[in-house]
Design a protein around this motif. Structure first.
Motif, mmCIF file in Angstrom:
data_model
loop_
_atom_site.group_PDB
_atom_site.id
_atom_site.type_symbol
_atom_site.label_atom_id
_atom_site.label_comp_id
_atom_site.label_asym_id
_atom_site.label_seq_id
_atom_site.Cartn_x
_atom_site.Cartn_y
_atom_site.Cartn_z
ATOM 1 N N GLU A 54 10.824 -3.028 0.709
ATOM 2 C CA GLU A 54 10.680 -2.798 2.150
ATOM 3 C C GLU A 54 10.264 -1.349 2.428
ATOM 4 O OE1 GLU A 54 14.267 -3.346 4.407
ATOM 5 O OE2 GLU A 54 13.156 -3.739 6.247
ATOM 6 N N TYR A 55 10.862 -0.391 1.710
ATOM 7 C CA TYR A 55 10.546 1.019 1.902
ATOM 8 C C TYR A 55 9.085 1.303 1.553
ATOM 9 C CZ TYR A 55 11.295 6.079 1.965
ATOM 10 O OH TYR A 55 11.233 7.412 2.264
ATOM 11 N N LEU A 56 8.655 0.810 0.392
ATOM 12 C CA LEU A 56 7.265 1.026 -0.028
ATOM 13 C C LEU A 56 6.291 0.273 0.884
ATOM 14 C CD1 LEU A 56 7.631 0.944 -3.916
ATOM 15 C CD2 LEU A 56 7.331 2.944 -2.431
ATOM 16 N N GLY A 57 6.696 -0.901 1.364
ATOM 17 C CA GLY A 57 5.869 -1.632 2.322
ATOM 18 C C GLY A 57 5.699 -0.854 3.614
ATOM 19 N N GLY A 58 6.773 -0.241 4.085
ATOM 20 C CA GLY A 58 6.703 0.594 5.286
ATOM 21 C C GLY A 58 5.826 1.811 5.069
ATOM 22 N N LEU A 59 5.919 2.405 3.879
ATOM 23 C CA LEU A 59 5.071 3.559 3.554
ATOM 24 C C LEU A 59 3.601 3.149 3.554
ATOM 25 C CD1 LEU A 59 4.792 6.520 2.752
ATOM 26 C CD2 LEU A 59 5.199 5.839 0.377
ATOM 27 N N LEU A 60 3.310 1.970 3.021
ATOM 28 C CA LEU A 60 1.941 1.460 3.043
ATOM 29 C C LEU A 60 1.479 1.220 4.482
ATOM 30 C CD1 LEU A 60 -0.587 0.384 1.600
ATOM 31 C CD2 LEU A 60 0.541 -1.845 1.525
ATOM 32 N N LYS A 61 2.338 0.621 5.300
ATOM 33 C CA LYS A 61 1.991 0.363 6.702
ATOM 34 C C LYS A 61 1.718 1.662 7.454
ATOM 35 C CE LYS A 61 4.413 -3.994 7.578
ATOM 36 N NZ LYS A 61 5.508 -4.609 8.363
ATOM 37 N N THR A 62 2.592 2.652 7.291
ATOM 38 C CA THR A 62 2.385 3.906 8.012
ATOM 39 C C THR A 62 1.130 4.611 7.523
ATOM 40 O OG1 THR A 62 3.560 5.740 9.063
ATOM 41 C CG2 THR A 62 3.749 5.600 6.691
ATOM 42 N N ASN A 63 0.818 4.472 6.235
ATOM 43 C CA ASN A 63 -0.432 5.047 5.730
ATOM 44 C C ASN A 63 -1.635 4.361 6.363
ATOM 45 O OD1 ASN A 63 -0.946 7.163 3.526
ATOM 46 N ND2 ASN A 63 1.057 6.329 3.009
ATOM 47 N N LEU A 64 -1.549 3.060 6.567
ATOM 48 C CA LEU A 64 -2.644 2.351 7.231
ATOM 49 C C LEU A 64 -2.757 2.781 8.695
ATOM 50 C CD1 LEU A 64 -2.206 -1.226 5.718
ATOM 51 C CD2 LEU A 64 -4.058 0.396 5.268
ATOM 52 N N VAL A 65 -1.609 2.857 9.388
ATOM 53 C CA VAL A 65 -1.603 3.284 10.789
ATOM 54 C C VAL A 65 -2.144 4.698 10.900
ATOM 55 C CG1 VAL A 65 -0.085 3.990 12.686
ATOM 56 C CG2 VAL A 65 0.244 1.776 11.588
ATOM 57 N N ARG A 66 -1.562 5.590 10.169
ATOM 58 C CA ARG A 66 -1.941 6.994 10.271
ATOM 59 C C ARG A 66 -3.300 7.254 9.641
ATOM 60 N NH1 ARG A 66 2.436 10.369 11.722
ATOM 61 N NH2 ARG A 66 4.150 9.072 12.395
ATOM 62 N N GLY A 67 -3.646 6.423 8.664
ATOM 63 C CA GLY A 67 -4.975 6.529 8.075
ATOM 64 C C GLY A 67 -6.065 6.236 9.094
ATOM 65 N N THR A 68 -5.780 5.313 10.018
ATOM 66 C CA THR A 68 -6.762 5.029 11.070
ATOM 67 C C THR A 68 -6.855 6.180 12.061
ATOM 68 O OG1 THR A 68 -5.193 3.856 12.513
ATOM 69 C CG2 THR A 68 -6.414 2.528 10.896
ATOM 70 N N ALA A 69 -5.837 7.030 12.091
ATOM 71 C CA ALA A 69 -5.866 8.189 12.984
ATOM 72 C C ALA A 69 -6.588 9.381 12.344
ATOM 73 C CB ALA A 69 -4.448 8.602 13.375
#
Length: 140
Positions: free
Chosen positions: A81-96
């Protein structure tokens, strides 16, 4: 959605999260500015390359701090779950990242703003975007 977020800044269910997100953002923005200065002035990297590396480092730091404090009620626990969240935030912030780099480039190249001041503006402008997506998807 954005109007609701803005309306709830002072009261409402997300007010505490928003304030904590801003505190974490201010801390990591300071770190990002320091890293950018180190990369550009000391390591003599191009400001856009330095900004990209500094942004990625602070994406990871932001996730760690936000997961532990800002979104503690829905924090990601456990390795997967932690690594999944890190991947999600990287995708979110990566789009920024293109937004932030685009604002940085425009201010430096077209408006002759110093790169550190331009980066501060770029961080601010992409902050609300990141909060909305992170709160709804990464920890939603």
């Amino acid at each position: 959605m954005i109007r609701a977020v803005l309306r709830n800044l002072t009261s409402g269910p997300i007010a505490v999260q928003m304030r904590r997100f801003v505190v974490v953002g201010a801390i990591t923005a300071g770190i990002q500015m320091g890293l950018l200065w180190l990369f550009v002035d000391l390591a003599e990297l191009n400001y856009l390359i330095g900004a990209t590396v500094a942004i990625e480092i602070t994406i990871v730091l932001s996730y760690v701090f936000n997961n532990a404090w800002t979104f503690e009620a829905s924090q990601n626990t456990g390795t997967i779950e932690y690594l999944g969240g890190l991947l999600k935030t990287n995708l979110v912030r990566g789009t920024a990242i293109p937004i932030q780099l685009g604002v940085l480039y425009a201010l430096v190249e077209w408006a002759s703003v110093m790169y550190l001041a331009a980066n501060a503006v770029a961080i601010f402008l992409s902050g609300l975007y990141r909060f909305v997506l992170d709160s709804q998807w990464t920890w939603g």
